[in-house]
Write an enzyme that holds these catalytic residues in place. Structure first.
Site, short mmCIF file in Angstrom:
data_model
loop_
_atom_site.label_atom_id
_atom_site.label_comp_id
_atom_site.label_asym_id
_atom_site.label_seq_id
_atom_site.Cartn_x
_atom_site.Cartn_y
_atom_site.Cartn_z
N SER A 123 -22.95 -39.05 -2.14
CA SER A 123 -22.80 -39.93 -2.69
C SER A 123 -21.60 -40.60 -2.90
O SER A 123 -21.60 -42.20 -2.26
CB SER A 123 -23.26 -39.89 -4.12
OG SER A 123 -23.05 -40.76 -4.92
N LYS A 166 -20.05 -43.94 0.14
CA LYS A 166 -19.87 -45.32 -0.32
C LYS A 166 -17.66 -45.91 0.45
O LYS A 166 -17.76 -47.14 0.28
CB LYS A 166 -20.37 -46.23 -1.46
CG LYS A 166 -19.74 -45.41 -3.29
CD LYS A 166 -20.76 -45.26 -3.64
CE LYS A 166 -20.74 -44.69 -5.46
NZ LYS A 166 -21.86 -43.86 -4.85
N ARG A 182 -31.57 -40.14 -8.65
CA ARG A 182 -30.80 -39.00 -8.97
C ARG A 182 -30.89 -38.77 -10.38
O ARG A 182 -30.98 -38.04 -11.74
CB ARG A 182 -29.37 -38.31 -8.23
CG ARG A 182 -30.31 -37.95 -7.01
CD ARG A 182 -29.15 -37.64 -5.85
NE ARG A 182 -27.71 -37.00 -6.25
CZ ARG A 182 -26.30 -37.42 -7.16
NH1 ARG A 182 -25.82 -38.85 -5.97
NH2 ARG A 182 -25.49 -36.91 -7.56
N HIS A 232 -12.57 -43.46 -6.86
CA HIS A 232 -13.25 -42.32 -7.52
C HIS A 232 -13.12 -41.26 -8.16
O HIS A 232 -12.64 -40.41 -8.14
CB HIS A 232 -14.33 -42.37 -6.35
CG HIS A 232 -15.83 -42.46 -6.63
ND1 HIS A 232 -16.14 -43.98 -6.86
CD2 HIS A 232 -16.41 -41.61 -7.09
CE1 HIS A 232 -17.51 -43.90 -6.98
NE2 HIS A 232 -17.57 -42.63 -7.22
N ASP A 256 -27.42 -44.46 -0.90
CA ASP A 256 -26.61 -44.00 -1.87
C ASP A 256 -26.98 -44.71 -2.93
O ASP A 256 -27.70 -44.42 -4.27
CB ASP A 256 -25.47 -43.93 -1.83
CG ASP A 256 -24.51 -43.45 -2.92
OD1 ASP A 256 -24.89 -42.01 -3.38
OD2 ASP A 256 -24.09 -44.31 -3.73
N1 URA Z 1 -19.88 -40.42 -8.51
C1 URA Z 1 -20.89 -41.09 -7.71
O1 URA Z 1 -20.71 -42.24 -6.68
N2 URA Z 1 -21.95 -40.64 -6.88
C2 URA Z 1 -22.32 -38.80 -7.84
O2 URA Z 1 -23.34 -38.34 -7.44
C3 URA Z 1 -21.47 -39.00 -8.31
C4 URA Z 1 -19.96 -39.62 -9.38
#
Ligand code: URA
Length: 447
Positions: free
Chosen positions: A187, A191, A172, A86, A165
């Site tokens: 966040s 996930k 957001r 990620h 999320d």
């Molecule tokens: N990536 C995400 O999944 N969440 C965030 O808040 C920022 C980047």
């Protein structure tokens, strides 16, 4: 029955800089997920959290509550260590689409749950949806079926996986509450921990196009993310990487997919290939298919050279309903109706490319959202003709913009003109990767 709280009192406490108890945070997240707590109250809370921060315990509880807003997927029936990657978000950051097929083709299952564009940054789901027919919304059964069949799945959150999320991310995005370490950590990790992985590689960005402008803030975010991953028993490695210019040359959904297709054929750009191979090499190592990250990188390069990574990409696009004819022949994709070029006003070197502004101009052209319900235009975006340190001649094209909305071109040009700085001298080259963080702590990056 669990305790009931007054939501306004919780918001007021955070607004006034006080700490919240674990059960208050849990109450808030449960209420928002179920729909009892409206967007306007959650927006007030996220802004208070953005401004006053969350302490370590509040931050850990936020991640836990968001994680438990849904289920934790059990992928134990799929053999092998499941590994995902990620990024904390950047401009032109399309690496997931390159490394996921590389890693899966090397035998490591990649159950990837991604997000949409956030603020000035692009999102993997919007890029995938620029492929006609590609389905990112699948239910849990289908999620398991796809990963079982292909060792790869590329989807958004299902209603079962970290639903808190899914809602908070969209909120957001349009309330200027993205750039907060605890909110980003909650966040990302909620996930990722829910999707059934054994290990995780994180690309934590700093610089003009990142949410963390300063390297030390990215290091703090990286350490927070790694600590959460380790606390939940997942091997977690984070790289701190430079986002002072877009990755590659393309910014915008289909434009980026097109660049990924070239990268999967081994045809650059250099920065994209370098970072993709580092991240996929680390995933291959954590997935137990290599003895070291270096060996993982060699395997990653081989998977591109022998065509297996591209074949995996075709297979997954086809499986998830996408039109593979445009993947085989990207030139056949529909073009934007309008385009414009930004020319260099003088001779010199490209000294600065403000990636935040490039992201904002791309959003203005139609590649991102200003409101939650906005649709994105797959062909809108920007293609750079030059990168940092490149020589440029007066009148030469620095970048080209693409849109279907002629009314936004003037604003985009205004933003872009200020985003690029040309100087007489060549700027100092910056490292793409500066640090690595893992169970042994933080250290300068070297291979
Ligand atoms: N990536 C995400 O999944 N969440 C965030 O808040 C920022 C980047």
């Amino acid at each position: 029955m669990s305790k009931k709280y007054n939501i306004v009192s919780i918001i007021r406490k955070k607004r006034d800089g006080e700490s919240l108890s674990s059960s208050e945070i849990d109450y808030l997240i449960k209420g928002y997920t179920s729909g009892e707590l409206p967007d306007y109250q959650m927006s007030a809370f996220t802004m208070a959290a953005y401004l006053n921060g969350l302490n370590k315990e509040e931050s850990a509880q936020l991640t836990r509550s968001m994680l438990h807003s849904g289920i934790i997927v059990d992928l134990s029936m799929i053999p092998g260590k499941k590994v995902d990657k990620h990024s904390t978000g950047g401009v032109g950051d399309k690496l997931s689409l390159i490394l996921a097929p590389i890693v899966a083709s090397a035998g490591v299952p990649v159950p990837m749950i991604s997000g949409r564009g956030l603020g000035h940054t692009g999102g993997t789901l919007d890029k995938l949806e620029s492929i006609p027919g590609f389905q990112v919304d699948v239910d849990l059964e289908r999620y398991k079926e796809i990963i079982d069949k292909h060792r790869l799945v590329l989807v958004g959150q299902t209603k079962e996986i970290a639903p808190a999320d899914k809602k908070l991310y969209a909120l957001r995005d349009v309330t200027a509450t993205v750039e907060s370490i605890p909110l980003i950590a909650g966040s990302i990790m909620s996930k990722k921990l829910a999707e059934g992985i054994d290990a995780l590689v994180l690309d934590v960005k700093y610089g003009s196009g990142a949410f963390m402008k300063k390297q030390e803030d990215a290091m703090e975010l990286g350490k927070t993310l790694v600590d959460i991953g380790l606390e939940f028993g997942k091997e977690t490695v984070a790289y701190i990487t430079n986002m002072n210019q877009p990755l590659g040359y393309s910014v915008g959904n289909w434009l980026e997919v097109e660049e990924c297709i070239h990268a999967l054929h081994g045809e650059g750009p250099e920065d994209i290939l370098e970072l993709s191979h580092l991240l996929s090499g680390t995933m291959i190592y954590l997935g137990g298919r290599a003895e070291s990250v270096n060996e993982g990188i060699s395997i990653s390069k081989m998977q591109v050279q022998n065509g297996e990574a591209f074949q995996k990409w075709l297979d997954i696009v086809d499986e998830q309903g996408g039109d593979i004819s445009v993947i085989r022949d990207p030139d056949s994709y529909v073009k934007a109706k309008f385009e414009f070029e930004l020319k260099s006003p003088e001779d010199g070197y490209i000294n600065e490319i403000d990636s935040f502004q490039i992201g904002m101009a791309s959003l203005e052209l139609g590649a991102g959202r200003k409101k939650k319900e906005d649709a994105v235009d797959p062909v809108a975006g920007i293609r750079l003709g030059k990168k940092l340190g490149d020589k440029v001649k007066k009148g030469e094209t620095i970048l080209t913009g693409y849109t279907n909305k002629p009314s936004v071109m003037e604003t985009a040009v205004e933003i872009l003109t200020k985003a690029v700085v040309i100087t007489e001298t060549k700027p100092k080259e910056e490292d793409l990767v500066s640090h690595v963080i893992d169970k042994d702590g933080i250290r300068a990056f070297e291979l």
